[in-house]
Design an enzyme around this catalytic site. Sequence first.
Site, short mmCIF file in Angstrom:
data_model
loop_
_atom_site.label_atom_id
_atom_site.label_comp_id
_atom_site.label_asym_id
_atom_site.label_seq_id
_atom_site.Cartn_x
_atom_site.Cartn_y
_atom_site.Cartn_z
N GLU A 108 0.96 -1.52 0.13
CA GLU A 108 0.02 0.42 0.34
C GLU A 108 0.96 1.00 0.35
OE1 GLU A 108 -2.20 -1.77 3.05
OE2 GLU A 108 -4.17 -1.35 2.11
N GLU A 128 -3.52 -9.78 3.92
CA GLU A 128 -4.30 -9.41 5.24
C GLU A 128 -5.65 -9.87 5.72
OE1 GLU A 128 -3.33 -7.09 3.35
OE2 GLU A 128 -2.65 -4.82 3.96
N1 3HC Z 1 4.74 -7.38 11.73
C1 3HC Z 1 4.65 -7.42 12.99
N2 3HC Z 1 5.72 -8.67 13.17
C2 3HC Z 1 6.36 -9.17 11.74
C3 3HC Z 1 5.82 -8.96 10.77
C4 3HC Z 1 4.42 -7.60 10.75
N3 3HC Z 1 4.20 -7.32 9.72
N4 3HC Z 1 6.00 -9.71 9.74
C5 3HC Z 1 7.25 -10.39 10.34
N5 3HC Z 1 7.25 -10.72 11.28
C6 3HC Z 1 7.97 -10.66 12.68
C7 3HC Z 1 8.21 -12.46 12.77
O1 3HC Z 1 7.17 -12.02 13.73
C8 3HC Z 1 9.17 -12.94 13.23
O2 3HC Z 1 9.47 -12.26 14.57
P1 3HC Z 1 10.39 -13.38 15.80
O3 3HC Z 1 12.34 -13.30 14.77
O4 3HC Z 1 10.37 -12.49 16.61
O5 3HC Z 1 9.76 -14.53 15.06
C9 3HC Z 1 10.22 -12.12 12.30
O6 3HC Z 1 9.34 -11.18 11.80
C10 3HC Z 1 10.83 -12.81 10.97
O7 3HC Z 1 9.78 -12.53 9.92
P2 3HC Z 1 9.27 -14.22 9.69
O8 3HC Z 1 9.92 -15.08 10.42
O9 3HC Z 1 8.09 -14.86 9.11
O10 3HC Z 1 10.68 -13.86 8.58
P3 3HC Z 1 10.40 -15.00 6.88
O11 3HC Z 1 11.75 -14.24 6.35
O12 3HC Z 1 10.42 -15.99 6.76
O13 3HC Z 1 9.11 -14.22 6.01
C11 3HC Z 1 7.57 -12.43 5.27
C12 3HC Z 1 9.05 -13.00 5.75
C13 3HC Z 1 7.35 -12.83 4.89
C14 3HC Z 1 7.32 -10.81 5.43
C15 3HC Z 1 6.30 -13.25 6.91
O14 3HC Z 1 7.43 -12.50 8.08
C16 3HC Z 1 4.96 -12.49 6.53
O15 3HC Z 1 4.21 -12.80 6.55
N6 3HC Z 1 4.88 -11.76 7.67
C17 3HC Z 1 3.19 -11.16 7.70
C18 3HC Z 1 3.41 -9.96 6.17
C19 3HC Z 1 1.60 -9.86 6.92
O16 3HC Z 1 0.94 -10.17 6.98
N7 3HC Z 1 2.15 -8.35 6.27
C20 3HC Z 1 0.83 -7.33 6.57
C21 3HC Z 1 0.49 -6.94 7.68
S1 3HC Z 1 -1.33 -6.15 7.95
C22 3HC Z 1 -0.85 -4.98 7.45
O17 3HC Z 1 -0.18 -4.98 6.54
C23 3HC Z 1 -2.77 -4.22 8.14
C24 3HC Z 1 -2.50 -2.98 6.26
O18 3HC Z 1 -3.28 -3.07 5.24
C25 3HC Z 1 -2.73 -1.43 7.33
#
Ligand code: 3HC
Length: 707
Positions: A108, A128
């Site tokens: 976004e 999301e």
């Molecule tokens: N918020 C907070 N923490 C997050 C995060 C996020 N969005 N994404 C990742 N982290 C943290 C994980 O909890 C992890 O923490 P830890 O080491 O303490 O366990 C660390 O970052 C590393 O994450 P992964 O182990 O998952 O790392 P990978 O490299 O395997 O994957 C990723 C990376 C694909 C980015 C995966 O972390 C992921 O899918 N993250 C979530 C992405 C997501 O859902 N984004 C949308 C959020 S909602 C949003 O954006 C609302 C908006 O529309 C307003």
Amino acid sequence: MSDKQLVSMERQDGIGVIIVDNPPVNALSPGVPDGIVACVREGNADPTIKAMVLMGAGRSFIAGADIRQFGKERPRAKLGERSYDILDTSEKPIVAAIHGFALGGGLETAMSCNYRIAVPSAKVGQPEVLIGIIPGGGGTQRLPRLIGPKAALDIIVTGRHVPADEAKKLGIIDELLDAKADLRTAAVAFAKKIADRRPLPRISEADEKLKEAHDDPGMFDAMRKSIARKARGQKAPWSCIDAVEAATKLPFAEGMKREAEIFSTLENSPEARALRYAFFAEREAGRIPDLPKDVPIREIKSAAVVGAGTMGGGIAMSFADFGIPVRIIEATPEAMQRGMQKIRDNYAVSVKRGSLKQDEMEKRLARIHPADGYEAIGDADVVIEAVFEEMPPKKEVFAKLDTVMKPGALMLSNTSALNIDEMAAMTQRPEDVAGSHFFSPANVMKLLEVVRGAKTSAGTMASVMALGRKIGKISVGCGNCDGFLANRSRGPFGTEMNIMLEEGALPEQVDKGMVDFGYPMGPFAVADLAGLDIGLASRRRRAAENPNYRKMPIPDRIAELGRYGQKTGAGYYRYEKGDRTPYPDPVVTEIIRSTAKELGVEQHEFTEEEILTRLLFASVNEACKIIEEGIAYRASDVDVMWLYGFGFPRHRGGLMYWADGIGVKVVYDQIARWHQRFGERWKPANLLRHLAETGTPFREAKPGKPR
Ligand code: 3HC
Ligand code: NAI
């Protein structure tokens, strides 16, 4: 940390390079959006800057909003004043330079910029929905304007990661860089090139692509219809469609308001809370508390599998799918041929379905080699034993492996219940032995249960956990006991579902209850798929070992008729040729009714709630025993295993999370009542009683005996 440290701007050749530096994934944590706003304002005010680049430090662009902030009170900018709006209304052009992930609020943010360029390995998406919400930073309004509502619906409703080349084709990315290009250099060059172009392209002002919806207004209902089964009981997927539909009907500013309204109704829904919990539980599961952080992880470049049956074949495919060459040994050339043929057939089905390209299938097949005897696998980095589920052949295999495997090779068993220590004892190196329990079909199911024997070393444990992740699995560790964590906690569920038949329930009623709860299939239909002969053999074995074993006459009688499930055309259900639909079968009803009569069991009508609680509370109680014995490291590991091993509905968080929602005291009281009524098998776990007495939720249960 101050905003300046999270986001900073450097000047390079008249371009302001804004860098978000919030490790590990540059989430939009408090301070980051404000930091972006401050830099954009600074860039606009500075006459030496002609254009700006927005990029992420470290391994990613921006992975989205900070999920840990959801559900908490936090300062939030008003619509029109958010970082997205400030980027969108910048007077000078801004180029988003993407590497790693641009997800959720990250995409976004990128779509609020005027241009997007990316390296080929980048991935974008709006995931999301997977945490129970809709995009709330304009994604539902900008993405349809950028690529058309149909493609936007697909991305927003599935939450899938879109690889950079596809994103380029769709029009999300303007320019895809060469794999060798330096992102920052290329982004600055791009920014210089477009610096004077006016008017600035702003997605919020582009309505052209929305025409697609006017030409095909049925697309939204078609999408609703297509998700009806999978999304039942959930809100977010439907809300995603509503929000995208709103984009096609409302002016941009109104659409943004609509998006914000929908977002706020979902942020704290039970579904969103459960999905957030599952997200973090999954990451927590990767950590085994007492392993030293610096324990060396063994590198796995080649693998071997012993046994090319159902599981061995699937395990070999799991390695091949992730580029690791694998050699298989079998007991006989015929069994090897059968196993290899099955592997080829499985890949061919994927090609036919369109999920695998023919040339990719050839590449994967070329990584799987039948091997001639143990000597031929000795130099593999890991070997997984997947022979029959009996101790004598397994012991024999381990004794032989010990003589051939190179020092330091991981020596693993795929047993679903047997004692890892007995196998380890057949070797001179029990520290290298562990359980690696795949679920069937092994190349599809994501769970890897990593079982720690009494002598398994920290290095072996950490290496097997890492190996699982390398081949796309969710690794969850646990200790060694009969059935380990997953199958042992699922066991009482399986017992209870058959006992409920004696009391008057029918398979179709039980299955309906569980499907209504959110399971993709009911447990009896699943049993028919897995095959009823396995259960029959295991009940016979257990009955022979234990004179107090609670016999299960109904499934015994069904299986003794040769009704082994789908593979024989009949089991708990009947099947028609070439059709996997389970049809209720009067023959089964008759077996159930007559057996109940013979046993003299009183019959009653089951409500859906009783079906659900009988099955799941039985497993919650067992899980408490498993935690108490220190076999599970934490309650949330049970949840992760149930989500990935048993199809537990993710939007309910997992077995223990769901039970917490009911309340530990309510669960305990019910189990205590059933203990009175049904006897020993319902004896409440000490830990459960302790949690109920102290008002401690399951998620806070500590492994070990309650004190
Ligand atoms: N918020 C907070 N923490 C997050 C995060 C996020 N969005 N994404 C990742 N982290 C943290 C994980 O909890 C992890 O923490 P830890 O080491 O303490 O366990 C660390 O970052 C590393 O994450 P992964 O182990 O998952 O790392 P990978 O490299 O395997 O994957 C990723 C990376 C694909 C980015 C995966 O972390 C992921 O899918 N993250 C979530 C992405 C997501 O859902 N984004 C949308 C959020 S909602 C949003 O954006 C609302 C908006 O529309 C307003
Ligand atoms: P299977 O019967 O399909 O395959 C076993 C294979 O091992 C056969 O092809 C057999 O020829 C071969 N074999 C037997 N002894 C051998 C030896 N000494 N050397 C080499 N090959 C030998 O069994 P399946 O279902 O694949 O199970 C294998 C293991 O995986 C068992 O321990 C089982 O408990 C476990 N498992 C099975 C699951 C399932 O759903 N089938 C799920 C998870 C684990």
